[in-house]
Design an enzyme around this catalytic site. Structure first.
Site, mmCIF file in Angstrom:
data_model
loop_
_atom_site.group_PDB
_atom_site.id
_atom_site.type_symbol
_atom_site.label_atom_id
_atom_site.label_comp_id
_atom_site.label_asym_id
_atom_site.label_seq_id
_atom_site.Cartn_x
_atom_site.Cartn_y
_atom_site.Cartn_z
ATOM 1 N N HIS A 38 0.824 -1.212 0.000
ATOM 2 C CA HIS A 38 0.000 0.000 0.000
ATOM 3 C C HIS A 38 0.856 1.260 0.000
ATOM 4 O O HIS A 38 1.965 1.275 0.561
ATOM 5 C CB HIS A 38 -0.885 0.036 1.247
ATOM 6 C CG HIS A 38 -2.157 -0.728 1.112
ATOM 7 N ND1 HIS A 38 -3.399 -0.161 1.296
ATOM 8 C CD2 HIS A 38 -2.385 -2.029 0.814
ATOM 9 C CE1 HIS A 38 -4.334 -1.072 1.121
ATOM 10 N NE2 HIS A 38 -3.749 -2.226 0.827
ATOM 11 N N GLU A 107 -5.634 -0.380 -7.044
ATOM 12 C CA GLU A 107 -6.662 0.364 -6.321
ATOM 13 C C GLU A 107 -6.361 1.851 -6.463
ATOM 14 O O GLU A 107 -5.218 2.280 -6.268
ATOM 15 C CB GLU A 107 -6.643 -0.004 -4.825
ATOM 16 C CG GLU A 107 -7.051 -1.436 -4.511
ATOM 17 C CD GLU A 107 -8.541 -1.586 -4.345
ATOM 18 O OE1 GLU A 107 -9.262 -0.563 -4.469
ATOM 19 O OE2 GLU A 107 -8.979 -2.717 -4.104
#
Length: 306
Positions: A38, A107
């Site tokens: 992330h 994402e």
């Protein structure tokens, strides 16, 4: 045959603790581990977002047998696929063949920092297919030139390669990504063990390849606290299990000290006989959780081989 693993969540765990948790996971007997990649946490309250690839390199040196895996890296926006190939090859060497490259279409949460306008899923899948092609060609050790719709590569070559190419997994969520994974991946990755995805993967040509699925887990010595845990973190998912080997039958004799819920990383649960200090989860055949951490929110990931 099913294996159960440990998820290291970069988006809710301090960087140095991630390495220690993976060492503890290996000592507890987990079959494998995965790590999220992330730039941002799902929620700001989670409070962390260390660079997964640096942590993986440290973990490769701190562990001896525990397989490592990205779950998942997007090779098409923040990272160029030629650079991801170099990262993966280096991890293959540092881990002595214990690394699997998990890939996904991305994402917006993480990729917007360099992506600009967020493209449609169809375009993201096109980019991912090109990226996997580039990565596989570079893993062959030759000079690579590539001219695609989305990526260009000119005279790229990886000089440090593991003995065998790093296995590649692809995350799926629907028919298009399932077909993409069946064609290009060595294994399928899903955020939940959903039958339609695994069946579709087999029917599209992935029969016999491993598949990974996640199951949310919350553990605490106190049942009430464990049940309240999911409400405290709206998004606290990360765990793995793969179907290929019997779960271990041992665990640390002395669990580590209790940690604050805000700084714990996920632990795994497993099917089969319970470990010392655990009990069967109500209504299931799995244990409540591993005792690696006395307090934990996470998800279990399962890998199956068929």
């Amino acid at each position: 045959m099913t294996q159960f693993g440990y998820t290291a969540m970069c988006e809710q765990t301090p960087v140095c603790q991630l390495v220690g948790d993976l060492v503890a996971a290996e000592q507890a007997g987990f079959d494998f581990s995965v790590m999220s990649d992330h730039y941002f946490p799902w929620l700001e309250e989670q409070g962390h977002s260390g660079y997964a690839w640096s942590v993986l390199g440290a973990a490769a040196q701190a562990t001896q047998r525990l397989p490592l895996m990205t779950f998942v890296t997007c090779p098409t926006f923040r990272y160029h696929p030629a650079v991801v190939a170099q990262k993966a090859a280096t991890m293959g060497l540092l881990s002595d063949g214990r690394f699997t490259l998990g890939l996904g279409a991305g994402e917006n949460l993480n990729e917007h920092v360099t992506a600009g306008a967020w493209p449609l899923a169809r375009v993201r899948h096109e980019r991912l297919a090109e990226a996997v092609t580039i990565i596989r060609e570079l893993m062959g050790g030759d000079y690579v030139n590539f001219s695609g719709r989305h990526f260009q590569v000119e005279r790229a070559r990886l000089f440090d390669l593991p003995e065998s190419p790093v296995p590649i997994g692809i995350a799926v969520s629907g028919p298009e990504s399932v077909a993409l994974a069946a064609e290009h991946a060595d294994c399928m990755i899903a955020t939940e063990p959903e039958r339609t995805l695994t069946d579709g993967f087999s029917q599209a040509g992935g029969a016999g390849k491993p598949r990974y699925g996640q199951i949310p887990v919350c553990y605490d010595p106190d049942e009430g606290a464990a049940q309240a845990g999911p409400a405290a973190v709206a998004v606290g998912h990360a765990g793995l299990a793969r179907h290929v080997g019997a779960p271990p039958s041992h665990a640390p004799s002395t669990p580590p000290r209790r940690r604050s819920p805000r700084t714990t990383s996920p632990t795994w649960c497993r099917a089969g006989p319970t470990w010392p200090g655990t009990s069967p989860w109500p209504g299931s055949g799995s244990t409540r959780a591993s005792p690696i951490l006395r307090w934990s929110r996470s998800a279990a990931t399962i890998r199956t081989s068929s």
